[in-house]
Scaffold this active site. Structure first.
Site, mmCIF file in Angstrom:
data_model
loop_
_atom_site.group_PDB
_atom_site.id
_atom_site.type_symbol
_atom_site.label_atom_id
_atom_site.label_comp_id
_atom_site.label_asym_id
_atom_site.label_seq_id
_atom_site.Cartn_x
_atom_site.Cartn_y
_atom_site.Cartn_z
ATOM 1 N N GLY A 194 -3.005 -15.371 -3.842
ATOM 2 C CA GLY A 194 -2.058 -14.820 -2.889
ATOM 3 C C GLY A 194 -1.159 -13.826 -3.593
ATOM 4 O O GLY A 194 -0.998 -13.878 -4.822
ATOM 5 N N GLN A 228 6.382 -9.151 -4.870
ATOM 6 C CA GLN A 228 5.841 -9.314 -6.212
ATOM 7 C C GLN A 228 5.375 -7.994 -6.816
ATOM 8 O O GLN A 228 5.211 -7.893 -8.028
ATOM 9 C CB GLN A 228 4.685 -10.310 -6.213
ATOM 10 C CG GLN A 228 5.145 -11.733 -5.955
ATOM 11 C CD GLN A 228 3.976 -12.675 -5.978
ATOM 12 O OE1 GLN A 228 3.278 -12.854 -5.001
ATOM 13 N NE2 GLN A 228 3.749 -13.267 -7.148
ATOM 14 N N CYS A 252 2.157 -19.003 -10.598
ATOM 15 C CA CYS A 252 2.636 -17.822 -9.892
ATOM 16 C C CYS A 252 2.418 -16.586 -10.753
ATOM 17 O O CYS A 252 2.686 -16.609 -11.959
ATOM 18 C CB CYS A 252 4.118 -17.979 -9.573
ATOM 19 S SG CYS A 252 4.815 -16.618 -8.626
ATOM 20 N N LEU A 253 1.963 -15.525 -10.134
ATOM 21 C CA LEU A 253 1.763 -14.275 -10.863
ATOM 22 C C LEU A 253 3.080 -13.689 -11.360
ATOM 23 O O LEU A 253 3.088 -12.879 -12.283
ATOM 24 C CB LEU A 253 1.024 -13.268 -9.980
ATOM 25 C CG LEU A 253 -0.381 -13.694 -9.553
ATOM 26 C CD1 LEU A 253 -0.981 -12.666 -8.600
ATOM 27 C CD2 LEU A 253 -1.279 -13.928 -10.742
ATOM 28 N N HIS A 285 3.695 -20.952 -0.521
ATOM 29 C CA HIS A 285 4.084 -20.245 -1.742
ATOM 30 C C HIS A 285 4.385 -18.775 -1.442
ATOM 31 O O HIS A 285 5.438 -18.253 -1.849
ATOM 32 C CB HIS A 285 2.951 -20.375 -2.775
ATOM 33 C CG HIS A 285 3.237 -19.730 -4.083
ATOM 34 N ND1 HIS A 285 3.471 -20.462 -5.226
ATOM 35 C CD2 HIS A 285 3.322 -18.425 -4.449
ATOM 36 C CE1 HIS A 285 3.691 -19.632 -6.230
ATOM 37 N NE2 HIS A 285 3.599 -18.392 -5.794
ATOM 38 N N GLU A 286 3.472 -18.113 -0.739
ATOM 39 C CA GLU A 286 3.663 -16.679 -0.442
ATOM 40 C C GLU A 286 4.813 -16.470 0.532
ATOM 41 O O GLU A 286 5.587 -15.517 0.395
ATOM 42 C CB GLU A 286 2.370 -16.052 0.074
ATOM 43 C CG GLU A 286 1.213 -16.112 -0.913
ATOM 44 C CD GLU A 286 1.551 -15.657 -2.323
ATOM 45 O OE1 GLU A 286 2.357 -14.716 -2.489
ATOM 46 O OE2 GLU A 286 1.004 -16.250 -3.271
ATOM 47 N N HIS A 313 8.066 -16.357 -1.221
ATOM 48 C CA HIS A 313 8.353 -15.063 -1.851
ATOM 49 C C HIS A 313 9.071 -14.116 -0.893
ATOM 50 O O HIS A 313 9.925 -13.338 -1.312
ATOM 51 C CB HIS A 313 7.067 -14.385 -2.334
ATOM 52 C CG HIS A 313 6.602 -14.849 -3.669
ATOM 53 N ND1 HIS A 313 7.339 -14.679 -4.822
ATOM 54 C CD2 HIS A 313 5.461 -15.463 -4.045
ATOM 55 C CE1 HIS A 313 6.683 -15.179 -5.843
ATOM 56 N NE2 HIS A 313 5.533 -15.667 -5.412
#
Length: 188
Positions: free
Chosen positions: A46, A51, A99-100, A141-142, A145
């Protein structure tokens, strides 16, 4: 399409509520195409627009179920409803996520097991997704963000302290830091 730099935990865009998308334009379509390429290159399951430094309510997702069937898409201006997380501590083997924007690390986090997400797609069509398990985790999660929340903000006190030590050691936590998927070595 282009791979975009992914912002690291200290960048202010990651800690701000993203703005709604007023209209799907060619610019938005290009952004989404670039987000898919960035997510795939990273690799991730995702990616939210904040991000990659864009404070808009957009996220992409990509996952394969247990049978290897692809599940991939984009949601613009999502709304999310979730089942409450089960009480208790998360199982580190089954409930850890990464997480990225805090790359290379995974921590256990309890999430709701089922979600309903609504929004629109790139053509302005209505999106309605009801999922459970890992796909529900990805959606939560997304969505976080888009509200300025990183998963590390939801960790237990001891795990949160560990993330802060890691961030200091790696020099993260400062505005403007990013990494380039497919180029930067994150094993520092």
């Amino acid at each position: 399409m282009a791979v975009l730099p992914i912002r690291i935990m200290g960048d202010p865009v990651l800690h701000s509520v993203a703005a709604p998308v007023a209209e799907v334009t060619d610019e938005i379509r290009t952004l989404v195409a670039d987000m898919f390429e960035t997510m795939d290159t990273a690799p991730g399951v995702g990616l939210a627009a904040p991000q990659v430094g864009v404070g808009l309510r957009i996220y992409t997702y990509s996952y394969q179920d247990d049978d290897g069937a692809p599940w991939r898409g984009v949601i613009i201006n999502p709304e999310l409803w979730m089942s409450p997380p089960e009480p208790g501590s998360p199982d580190p083997d089954d409930e850890s996520e990464g997480c990225l924007s805090f790359p290379g690390e995974r921590f256990p986090l309890r999430r709701g097991d089922e979600v309903l997400v609504t929004g629109t797609d790139l053509d302005g069509g209505h999106v309605r997704i009801r999922v459970d398990g890992w796909r529900a985790r990805i959606m939560q999660h997304e969505f976080d963000h888009l509200n300025g929340i990183l998963y590390i903000d939801r960790l237990s006190d001891s795990d949160w302290k560990t993330t802060q030590k890691i961030a200091r050691k790696r020099g993260w936590g400062k505005p403007g830091q990013s990494w380039m998927p497919g180029v930067d070595d994150l094993d520092a």
